[in-house]
Design an enzyme around this catalytic site. Sequence first.
Site, PDB file in Angstrom:
ATOM      1  N   ASP A   1      -2.957 -10.595  -2.383  1.00 30.38           N
ATOM      2  CA  ASP A   1      -3.410 -10.019  -1.135  1.00 30.38           C
ATOM      3  C   ASP A   1      -4.901  -9.650  -1.474  1.00 30.38           C
ATOM      4  O   ASP A   1      -5.204  -9.309  -2.417  1.00 30.38           O
ATOM      5  CB  ASP A   1      -2.622  -8.831  -0.678  1.00 30.38           C
ATOM      6  CG  ASP A   1      -2.939  -8.445   0.573  1.00 30.38           C
ATOM      7  OD1 ASP A   1      -2.235  -8.482   1.749  1.00 30.38           O
ATOM      8  OD2 ASP A   1      -4.109  -7.738   0.749  1.00 30.38           O
TER       9      ASP A   1
ATOM     10  N   HIS B   1       0.753  -1.190  -0.016  1.00 29.45           N
ATOM     11  CA  HIS B   1       0.022   0.014   0.039  1.00 29.45           C
ATOM     12  C   HIS B   1       0.911   1.448   0.007  1.00 29.45           C
ATOM     13  O   HIS B   1       0.321   2.413  -0.451  1.00 29.45           O
ATOM     14  CB  HIS B   1      -0.966   0.192   1.262  1.00 29.45           C
ATOM     15  CG  HIS B   1      -2.031  -0.878   1.144  1.00 29.45           C
ATOM     16  ND1 HIS B   1      -2.776  -1.168   0.130  1.00 29.45           N
ATOM     17  CD2 HIS B   1      -2.569  -1.942   2.131  1.00 29.45           C
ATOM     18  CE1 HIS B   1      -3.574  -2.111   0.395  1.00 29.45           C
ATOM     19  NE2 HIS B   1      -3.376  -2.639   1.513  1.00 29.45           N
TER      20      HIS B   1
END
Length: 343
Positions: free
Chosen positions: A161, A124
């Site tokens: 993910d 992220h």
Amino acid sequence: MKVGLVYDPVFLQHDTGPHIENAQRLTETLKLLEDSNVRHELTDLSPRPATMQELMLVHHKDLIDRVDTMAAAGGGWLDGDTVTSPASYDAAISAAGGMIRATEEVVTGRLDSAFALVRPPGHHATPKRAMGFCLFNNTAIAARYALKNLAIKRIMIVDFDVHHGNGTQDAFYDDPAVLYLSMHQFPFYPGTGDWHETGSGKGKETIINVPLPPWCGDEEYLEIFRSIVVPAATRYKPQLILVSAGYDAHWADPISSMQVTVSGYAEMARILRDLAAKLCNNRLVFALEGGYHTSVLAHSIKGTLEILSGRQKVEDPFGRSALGKKPTDAQDFIKEVARRNKL
């Protein structure tokens, strides 16, 4: 098959307190690897700290300095999800450096594959911002390092993910040297990763997103691997495959609504292992991202490592979800994403 494992106790010193991303994720995994003798079959790799120049292959100096300064001041919150402690900067630069070390060992042929058991996670973290539990983008930094220093011209990053790796996408959105492919629950944090986000400029069509509805499981994920990941890799012909390995799409994970199993993750690892053997001389490196049911995470990583080491079967003590929920029109959507990407 020679498989490396990156680990160092510094990763436990990234002290997040009661945060869901905590040191128990690694300690429980390491205990299972020791108790099952899997760790003794692996080559231990000690990380080194990534340098400022290596971090800046992806990140702006202002971000790097902010993380360093906050840690030096005793830690604190970078945003509502992302916390630091006094040792967080050291852990983060070692996580990035550990992923670089693993990539070097695999590209030079000393290992066939490697798994970076690191934290904090990375996918992220954007060039300008730490977010979503992530400080620096370990996989993106390793990719840039390989392109600059290891005579690699084409890299594929596969991200399974449950959350979209917005930071990795941002880092390579206009870069044809990296094919980024993510499958993730959608809409979900961080809100990016719709199918029409496909790259720009010279990087057009080197971003492939497969946004999935809740309740997808092994059947849907393995169809993505068969009908999208394998043909995309075959067409792109990467010289190195990097994997953002988040295990939070498991049915028991506390923060998602998917139904993947430990066995499903093992099969994904098998497909990636075989792809790397076929396309890029076994050059395959995994980096840990999410996964917040610590026992599930430990068994999923163990299964991945066993597959990378050449085993045919893995233990799945959790089995399938008993919820019996089914995703809506996921198979048709997967086919549509494949069609739109000309796969």
